[in-house]
Design a protein around this motif. Structure first.
Motif, mmCIF file in Angstrom:
data_model
loop_
_atom_site.group_PDB
_atom_site.id
_atom_site.type_symbol
_atom_site.label_atom_id
_atom_site.label_comp_id
_atom_site.label_asym_id
_atom_site.label_seq_id
_atom_site.Cartn_x
_atom_site.Cartn_y
_atom_site.Cartn_z
ATOM 1 N N TYR A 36 71.512 -49.068 -8.171
ATOM 2 C CA TYR A 36 70.319 -48.705 -7.412
ATOM 3 C C TYR A 36 69.121 -48.495 -8.327
ATOM 4 C CZ TYR A 36 73.461 -47.844 -3.496
ATOM 5 O OH TYR A 36 74.387 -47.983 -2.521
ATOM 6 N N LEU A 345 66.102 -48.681 7.366
ATOM 7 C CA LEU A 345 65.837 -49.938 6.658
ATOM 8 C C LEU A 345 67.121 -50.560 6.118
ATOM 9 C CD1 LEU A 345 62.617 -49.001 4.641
ATOM 10 C CD2 LEU A 345 62.783 -50.239 6.790
ATOM 11 N N GLY A 346 68.210 -49.839 6.304
ATOM 12 C CA GLY A 346 69.497 -50.394 5.897
ATOM 13 C C GLY A 346 70.058 -49.816 4.612
ATOM 14 N N PHE A 351 73.249 -44.682 -1.189
ATOM 15 C CA PHE A 351 71.892 -44.653 -1.726
ATOM 16 C C PHE A 351 71.214 -43.322 -1.372
ATOM 17 C CE2 PHE A 351 67.326 -45.419 -1.489
ATOM 18 C CZ PHE A 351 67.086 -46.021 -2.712
ATOM 19 N N PHE B 52 66.597 -48.430 19.088
ATOM 20 C CA PHE B 52 67.470 -47.822 18.070
ATOM 21 C C PHE B 52 68.918 -48.273 18.268
ATOM 22 C CE2 PHE B 52 64.622 -43.837 17.243
ATOM 23 C CZ PHE B 52 63.705 -44.660 16.626
ATOM 24 N N LEU B 57 71.096 -47.852 15.060
ATOM 25 C CA LEU B 57 70.748 -46.517 14.572
ATOM 26 C C LEU B 57 71.383 -45.425 15.434
ATOM 27 C CD1 LEU B 57 66.984 -47.145 13.713
ATOM 28 C CD2 LEU B 57 68.801 -46.597 12.100
ATOM 29 N N ILE B 58 71.845 -45.818 16.598
ATOM 30 C CA ILE B 58 72.566 -44.884 17.470
ATOM 31 C C ILE B 58 73.978 -45.443 17.627
ATOM 32 C CG2 ILE B 58 72.712 -43.891 19.788
ATOM 33 C CD1 ILE B 58 69.706 -44.388 20.076
ATOM 34 N N GLU B 77 79.066 -46.627 10.592
ATOM 35 C CA GLU B 77 77.686 -46.547 10.095
ATOM 36 C C GLU B 77 77.492 -47.503 8.912
ATOM 37 O OE1 GLU B 77 74.763 -45.657 10.660
ATOM 38 O OE2 GLU B 77 73.891 -45.750 8.646
ATOM 39 N N ALA B 81 74.671 -50.216 8.850
ATOM 40 C CA ALA B 81 73.642 -50.211 7.791
ATOM 41 C C ALA B 81 73.562 -51.593 7.140
ATOM 42 C CB ALA B 81 73.964 -49.146 6.749
ATOM 43 N N ARG B 84 71.683 -53.863 9.432
ATOM 44 C CA ARG B 84 70.221 -53.659 9.370
ATOM 45 C C ARG B 84 69.642 -54.278 8.097
ATOM 46 N NH1 ARG B 84 71.730 -48.646 11.445
ATOM 47 N NH2 ARG B 84 71.667 -47.601 9.422
ATOM 48 N N ARG B 85 70.377 -54.043 7.005
ATOM 49 C CA ARG B 85 69.930 -54.552 5.716
ATOM 50 C C ARG B 85 69.791 -56.084 5.749
ATOM 51 N NH1 ARG B 85 73.388 -51.250 3.304
ATOM 52 N NH2 ARG B 85 74.946 -52.782 2.746
ATOM 53 N N ILE B 90 62.303 -53.280 10.691
ATOM 54 C CA ILE B 90 61.872 -52.368 11.764
ATOM 55 C C ILE B 90 60.463 -51.847 11.479
ATOM 56 C CG2 ILE B 90 62.471 -50.302 13.106
ATOM 57 C CD1 ILE B 90 65.339 -50.599 12.203
ATOM 58 N N PHE B 113 67.518 -50.707 -2.894
ATOM 59 C CA PHE B 113 68.965 -50.644 -2.672
ATOM 60 C C PHE B 113 69.569 -52.030 -2.426
ATOM 61 C CE2 PHE B 113 66.542 -49.148 1.014
ATOM 62 C CZ PHE B 113 66.812 -50.139 1.949
ATOM 63 N N ALA B 114 68.748 -53.044 -2.634
ATOM 64 C CA ALA B 114 69.259 -54.411 -2.468
ATOM 65 C C ALA B 114 70.030 -54.822 -3.725
ATOM 66 C CB ALA B 114 68.081 -55.354 -2.254
ATOM 67 N N ARG B 158 56.505 -54.335 4.990
ATOM 68 C CA ARG B 158 57.805 -53.799 4.585
ATOM 69 C C ARG B 158 58.917 -54.383 5.450
ATOM 70 N NH1 ARG B 158 58.072 -47.601 5.486
ATOM 71 N NH2 ARG B 158 58.291 -48.288 7.645
#
Lengths: 435, 226
Positions: A36, A345-346, A351, B52, B57-58, B77, B81, B84-85, B90, B113-114, B158
């Motif tokens: 990260y 944002l994923g 992280f 969401f 997200l929910i 989750e 995640a 979403r990534r 969003i 975090f990529a 973004r």
């Protein structure tokens, strides 16, 4: 394994211990942070919450600094007091408190002590195993510097050779300690008492400084050493020699004209002989003891206190750290919306965990490093003050022990920070985004 | 980022509160790949909840939400995640920027975090998007110093920096004046259409509805259809 450990040098052992203490933190850090790029966010968080971050860091720094200063100071004082006593193998005095005699004879604390007569001195001085028997006569001073009557042999032994000038040869001559504000050739008039009693009585004798001792790091650096005959003379006592005295200072003294001495420094010709001498000179009229042993007892007591204080210091550090972690938990709530955004944002949970944990650990580690620096500066300042006030050279410096303590503290609290970090990942994203 | 634009299929989806109260019910919803869908409805109708839920997200336990065959309802989750990534960008109602960071840092936030191999590309695309959307990021000043319209465009940059096939926008024009809102709608729909992305935007804004390919209505947590 144990053998291998003890085969290592002390320096390497300390280094490995330090690394071992930090290893759990480094390992957790590597596991958390790998892959990260956290710094932009960490820098942003630090800027945004600068006051709060600084407060946490300072709290930790003060707590760490305090603990380090106490431990380093205690060690420095112990080393300084031991160094001051290392020349005093054995003291013979009238029966009483060994501590009182030690404070008076080694640390030159003004104390009224009963006197040993000439017969006793002669017995000690003439013993075949005694290499040095120096009478120590206290009670006079010059501008706060104690004037101690003794023999040239003692001055030579104490100073390991004068730094400058020569040894006293008449009763009007004196040798000064390294920190006495006089120079060779200066003349001065000692007074009775140490100045703590108010009015001082002048004896009328004027002495000349003929030599200086090198720095010993002991209260004797502030002392003026004169022939013991001079002290007896100005007090209108017999001066230790018979009528046919040729003026040569020092022993042998005439027991009949020996007015008395509160303490005799004894040095045996061999190390093992000290024990038999102590036994021989421990009678109903005399007390013989090793100042080192008395000091060891005192240090043992100080050691116990140190252990208690160390525990208290660590406890206070941990309490501060827990307070900081509680604060960080609250801060995590303040950050909740931003953390939720990252998750939206994923960002993986790891992280979020890494960001929260590294923020907490950064404050803790920063506080610890600042505390170490604070400790170093404070230790030097306090050492100078203590040296000035006690005349014992206290060279307290932060050592491995303090580094280990700080490393343990950082590691422990860093691991404790895993808790608020874990809690941050479990917050409801939707609720935090809508907050 | 997954370059294949997925089709959305929702069936019998229900979102319930912790107390068991039904917050959202969608019996059937299909959004074709590359379609721009607007969702309207009064405040409290469940528009944001729908968005969401579609973004994962929910946690949705009842029903099915599939994006290009990838089920996200009832998954962990961690998987959501990752979805979403890889799939979503969003945009939120009130920008939700890291105000102390620069526009460029905000646009490239997902690079943090990529995987290392994708970071440079995300950073570059973020910068390009900022330039395309008319945000001057050359002086690297803090995002808080930009106007509301510019901040929302930073948020759009973004969302697009990772080149996601799907854009989800939650009342993107709500905090903007008309001029800025119009510009944002043009930018958002223009970018989506230019690159064939699927766009789902919930809004109260009639201008946004006009820009959409299709509009559906949510009423009391139930999707009633156009």
């Amino acid at each position: 394994m144990t053998e291998l450990w003890f085969a290592l040098s002390a320096w390497l052992q300390d280094l490995l211990l330090l690394a071992g203490l930090l290893l759990p933190l480094l390992l957790v850090g590597w596991l958390c942070l790998r892959g990260y790029r956290l710094w932009p966010l960490l820098g942003g968080l630090l800027r945004r919450h600068a006051v709060l971050s600084l407060t946490f860091t300072l709290l930790i720094a003060i707590s760490v600094g305090n603990g380090d200063v106490f431990i380093a100071q205690e060690r420095g004082l112990r080393e300084g007091s031991a160094r001051s006593a290392e020349k005093f193998d054995m003291i013979v005095a009238a029966p009483g408190s060994e501590m009182t005699v030690m404070l008076a004879s080694v640390y030159l604390e003004p104390t009224a002590l009963p006197l040993l007569d000439g017969e006793i001195y002669d017995l000690v001085d003439s013993h075949e195993q005694v290499a040095l028997a120096a009478p120590l006569a206290f009670g006079d001073s010059y501008e706060g510097a104690p004037v101690v009557g003794t023999t040239a042999d003692f001055v030579e032994y104490l100073s390991d050779g004068l730094a400058s000038g020569r040894m006293f040869e008449t009763i009007e001559e004196a040798i000064i300690g390294a920190r006495v504000a006089l120079d060779i050739g200066d003349r001065f008039e000692p007074v009775h008492g140490d100045g703590s009693q108010g009015v001082l009585d002048e004896h009328g004798a004027v002495l000349e400084v003929v030599g200086t001792m090198p720095m010993t790091g002991s209260p004797w650096d502030q002392a003026i050493l004169v022939p013991v005959e001079q002290v007896w003379d100005v007090h209108a006592l017999p001066i230790g020699h018979g009528p046919d005295w040729d003026g040569t200072l020092g022993p042998p003294f005439d027991p009949a004209n020996f007015p008395g001495t509160p303490a005799i420094l004894v040095r045996a010709d061999t190390l093992w002989a000290n024990y038999s001498l102590r036994s021989e000179f421990t009678t109903d009229r005399t007390m013989a003891f090793f100042p080192g042993t008395v000091l060891a007892g005192l240090h043992a007591l100080m050691g116990d206190v140190r252990q208690v204080m160390s525990v208290l210091a660590v406890t206070s550090q941990v309490l501060v750290a827990v307070g900081v972690l509680a604060g960080l938990s609250m801060l995590t709530r303040l950050l909740a919306r931003r953390l939720a955004l990252l998750r939206a944002l994923g960002a993986p949970s790891r992280f979020i965990f890494a960001l929260t944990w590294s923020f907490a650990t950064l404050l803790i580690a920063g506080g610890a490093v600042l505390g170490l620096l604070l400790g170093i500066v404070t230790t030097v300042v306090i050492s100078n003050i203590v040296s000035e006030q006690t005349d014992i050279l206290v060279t307290a410096r932060l050592g491995w022990r303090e580094l280990h303590l700080v490393a343990g503290f950082v590691s422990l609290t860093g691991l404790l920070s895993l808790l608020p970090a874990a809690l941050a990942t479990r917050r409801p994203v939707e609720a935090d985004l809508r907050a | 980022m997954n370059s294949t634009v997925p089709e959305l299929l929702v069936r019998d989806m229900q979102v319930k509160s912790r107390t068991g109260r039904q917050r959202l019910q969608v019996d059937a919803l299909r959004v074709a790949a590359g379609e721009c869908l607007a969702v309207r409805g009064p405040s409290g109708a469940g528009k944001s909840t729908l968005l969401f839920a579609l973004a994962g997200l929910i946690p949705v336990k009842d029903g099915s939400i599939t994006w290009g065959g990838r089920e996200i309802a009832g998954t962990s989750e961690r998987k959501r995640a990752a979805f979403r990534r890889e799939t979503c960008g969003i945009v939120f109602q009130d920008h939700l920027l890291f105000e102390e960071l620069s526009a460029q840092d905000n646009a490239g936030l997902s690079a943090l975090f990529a995987p290392k191999s994708a970071r440079e590309e995300i950073d570059e695309r973020g910068s390009t998007m900022l330039a395309t959307l008319g945000v001057d990021a050359s002086d690297r000043r803090r995002s808080e110093s930009y106007s509301g319209g510019e901040r929302q465009r930073i948020a759009v940059a973004r969302a697009l920096a990772g080149d996601p096939p799907v854009i989800l926008a939650d009342e993107p024009t709500a905090s903007l004046d008309r001029a800025n809102a119009d510009r944002l709608i043009d930018d958002l729909f223009g970018q989506a259409r230019a690159k064939g992305k699927t766009l789902i935007a919930v809004s109260h804004d009639p201008v946004l509805f006009e820009a959409a390919d299709r509009v559906v209505t949510l009423q009391d947590g139930v999707l009633a259809g156009p």
